[in-house]
Design an enzyme around this catalytic site. Structure first.
Site, mmCIF file in Angstrom:
data_model
loop_
_atom_site.group_PDB
_atom_site.id
_atom_site.type_symbol
_atom_site.label_atom_id
_atom_site.label_comp_id
_atom_site.label_asym_id
_atom_site.label_seq_id
_atom_site.Cartn_x
_atom_site.Cartn_y
_atom_site.Cartn_z
ATOM 1 N N GLY A 96 -8.973 4.329 7.129
ATOM 2 C CA GLY A 96 -8.718 5.766 7.267
ATOM 3 C C GLY A 96 -7.251 6.098 7.502
ATOM 4 N N PHE A 97 -6.536 5.182 8.118
ATOM 5 C CA PHE A 97 -5.139 5.474 8.460
ATOM 6 C C PHE A 97 -4.271 4.234 8.311
ATOM 7 C CE2 PHE A 97 -7.919 8.283 10.798
ATOM 8 C CZ PHE A 97 -7.374 9.535 10.497
ATOM 9 N N GLY A 98 -3.019 4.471 7.951
ATOM 10 C CA GLY A 98 -2.044 3.392 7.970
ATOM 11 C C GLY A 98 -1.499 3.240 9.388
ATOM 12 N N GLY A 99 -0.751 2.190 9.607
ATOM 13 C CA GLY A 99 -0.037 2.015 10.870
ATOM 14 C C GLY A 99 -0.899 1.684 12.080
ATOM 15 N N HIS A 134 -8.404 1.202 -3.899
ATOM 16 C CA HIS A 134 -9.329 1.005 -2.771
ATOM 17 C C HIS A 134 -10.006 2.346 -2.504
ATOM 18 C CE1 HIS A 134 -9.629 -0.010 1.848
ATOM 19 N NE2 HIS A 134 -10.815 0.164 1.289
ATOM 20 N N MET A 145 -8.851 8.350 -0.201
ATOM 21 C CA MET A 145 -9.674 8.802 0.932
ATOM 22 C C MET A 145 -10.139 10.224 0.690
ATOM 23 S SD MET A 145 -7.192 7.518 3.985
ATOM 24 C CE MET A 145 -6.571 5.831 4.055
ATOM 25 N N ASP A 160 -6.616 -6.223 4.823
ATOM 26 C CA ASP A 160 -6.025 -4.879 4.765
ATOM 27 C C ASP A 160 -6.032 -4.230 6.148
ATOM 28 O OD1 ASP A 160 -5.193 -2.345 4.060
ATOM 29 O OD2 ASP A 160 -6.906 -1.898 2.753
ATOM 30 N N GLY A 161 -4.822 -3.939 6.636
ATOM 31 C CA GLY A 161 -4.690 -3.181 7.877
ATOM 32 C C GLY A 161 -3.963 -3.946 8.968
ATOM 33 N N SER A 165 0.853 -1.198 0.000
ATOM 34 C CA SER A 165 0.000 0.000 0.000
ATOM 35 C C SER A 165 0.879 1.235 0.000
ATOM 36 C CB SER A 165 -0.896 0.011 1.240
ATOM 37 O OG SER A 165 -1.362 1.331 1.452
ATOM 38 N N MET A 219 -11.455 -5.715 5.871
ATOM 39 C CA MET A 219 -10.672 -4.713 6.617
ATOM 40 C C MET A 219 -10.330 -5.305 7.983
ATOM 41 S SD MET A 219 -10.169 -2.097 4.669
ATOM 42 C CE MET A 219 -9.141 -1.298 5.895
ATOM 43 N N HIS A 258 -1.374 -1.458 -4.163
ATOM 44 C CA HIS A 258 -2.633 -1.062 -3.525
ATOM 45 C C HIS A 258 -2.635 0.456 -3.307
ATOM 46 C CE1 HIS A 258 -6.123 -2.028 -0.892
ATOM 47 N NE2 HIS A 258 -5.687 -1.040 -0.131
ATOM 48 N N GLY A 271 1.253 -1.731 4.269
ATOM 49 C CA GLY A 271 1.830 -0.417 4.036
ATOM 50 C C GLY A 271 3.061 -0.221 4.893
ATOM 51 N N MET A 303 -12.122 4.675 -0.594
ATOM 52 C CA MET A 303 -12.753 4.993 0.695
ATOM 53 C C MET A 303 -13.360 6.384 0.552
ATOM 54 S SD MET A 303 -9.719 3.488 3.075
ATOM 55 C CE MET A 303 -8.570 3.505 1.710
ATOM 56 N N ASP A 348 -4.723 3.629 -1.836
ATOM 57 C CA ASP A 348 -5.790 4.002 -0.906
ATOM 58 C C ASP A 348 -6.270 5.413 -1.193
ATOM 59 O OD1 ASP A 348 -6.063 1.729 0.907
ATOM 60 O OD2 ASP A 348 -3.968 2.129 1.393
HETATM 61 C C1 DX5 Z 1 -6.352 1.817 5.716
HETATM 62 C C2 DX5 Z 1 -5.905 1.429 4.332
HETATM 63 C C3 DX5 Z 1 -4.774 0.492 4.287
HETATM 64 C C4 DX5 Z 1 -3.496 1.012 4.886
HETATM 65 C C5 DX5 Z 1 -2.823 -0.152 5.528
HETATM 66 O O1 DX5 Z 1 -7.486 2.588 5.638
HETATM 67 O O2 DX5 Z 1 -6.972 0.840 3.614
HETATM 68 O O3 DX5 Z 1 -4.535 -0.007 2.969
HETATM 69 O O4 DX5 Z 1 -2.624 1.600 3.982
HETATM 70 O O5 DX5 Z 1 -1.745 0.316 6.223
HETATM 71 P P1 DX5 Z 1 -0.898 -0.562 7.240
HETATM 72 O O6 DX5 Z 1 -0.386 -1.755 6.469
HETATM 73 O O7 DX5 Z 1 0.177 0.380 7.671
HETATM 74 O O8 DX5 Z 1 -1.825 -0.975 8.342
HETATM 75 ZN ZN ZN Z 2 -6.526 -0.146 1.616
#
Ligand code: DX5
Ligand code: ZN
Length: 226
Positions: free
Chosen positions: A146-149, A70, A41, A179-180, A12, A141, A37, A201, A72, A39
């Site tokens: 909404g957020f990575g990490g 993806h 948003m 994902d996530g 991602s 999911m 991938h 990601g 969102m 994302d």
């Molecule tokens: C979250 C995204 C994910 C995100 C995953 O809303 O859909 O694709 O980038 O990030 P990690 O792998 O850091 O959890």
């Molecule tokens: Zn995603």
């Protein structure tokens, strides 16, 4: 034991360094990524804003890998054309808040693109049962989008198992992606539950061992060969 060939990684770019995006995507491709991938948003469907079709357009000549988008966003139908023109190969759309999901999926197919559906942790598995025949991919999911990490939500493992059962019964061959929060210490359980495509990601782009090393570790951890 899961065959490493059956494990597909979808890096991602949300966690990439956008000043080096092209280079990082090329490295991920060389290291065996199955797809990229992306994302998207809108600050409305999820409380964060990320990227639009311009970034897809810039990435298109950089890699031969499929660009999986993806969405969102609150009104996915409105933006499918723009992303398709920019070079998206596949769209993953949310079940939540879409009163006409079937229409959205048909529109994706009419554009000649691969269609996938995704649902949030609190949305029941039954929400995808009727659309399953029309899609090539189901994304579970494993965090709230909404957020990575973020941290992997353990209770989604049970959901992955249920989706695996549904796919095997009704639509064998459909991708089951997660994902996530996918990291070396969570990917094994998600794989054992039945996922075969893994979005990651932070675990890829922020890893101290670098993109290639991180991807190798993820595959090893997924197959229990860590
Ligand atoms: C979250 C995204 C994910 C995100 C995953 O809303 O859909 O694709 O980038 O990030 P990690 O792998 O850091 O959890
Ligand atoms: Zn995603």
């Amino acid at each position: 034991m899961i065959d490493p060939k059956d494990i597909k990684l979808a890096p991602s770019i949300l966690a990439a360094d956008f000043a080096k995006l092209g280079e990082q995507v090329k490295e991920a491709e060389k290291a065996g990524a199955d797809r990229i991938h992306i994302d998207v948003m809108d600050g409305h469907f999820v409380p964060n804003i990320s990227i639009g079709p311009l970034v897809v357009r810039s990435l298109r000549p950089v890699t031969k890998l499929p660009l999986e988008t993806h969405l969102m966003i609150s009104d996915p139908d409105k933006y499918l054309d723009d992303f398709a023109k920019a070079g998206s190969d596949a769209f993953i759309v949310h079940v939540e808040g879409n009163a006409h999901l079937h229409r959205t999926v048909q529109k994706i197919k009419a554009l000649g693109k691969r269609a996938g559906v995704v649902f949030n942790p609190a949305t029941p598995v039954g929400a995808i049962e009727e659309i399953l025949q029309d899609v090539e991919l189901v994304l579970v999911m494993t965090v709230n989008p909404g957020f990575g990490g973020q941290q992997f939500i353990q209770s989604t493992l049970q959901k992955i198992r249920k989706v695996r059962e549904l796919i095997d019964r009704l639509r064998p061959g459909c991708d089951l992606e997660v994902d996530g929060g996918i990291e070396p210490h969570t990917i094994g359980a998600a794989a054992a539950a039945g996922a075969r495509v893994f979005v990651a990601g932070s675990a890829i782009f922020c890893a101290k061992e670098g993109i290639t090393g991180a991807m190798q570790n993820l595959v090893k951890s997924a197959t229990g060969k860590a």
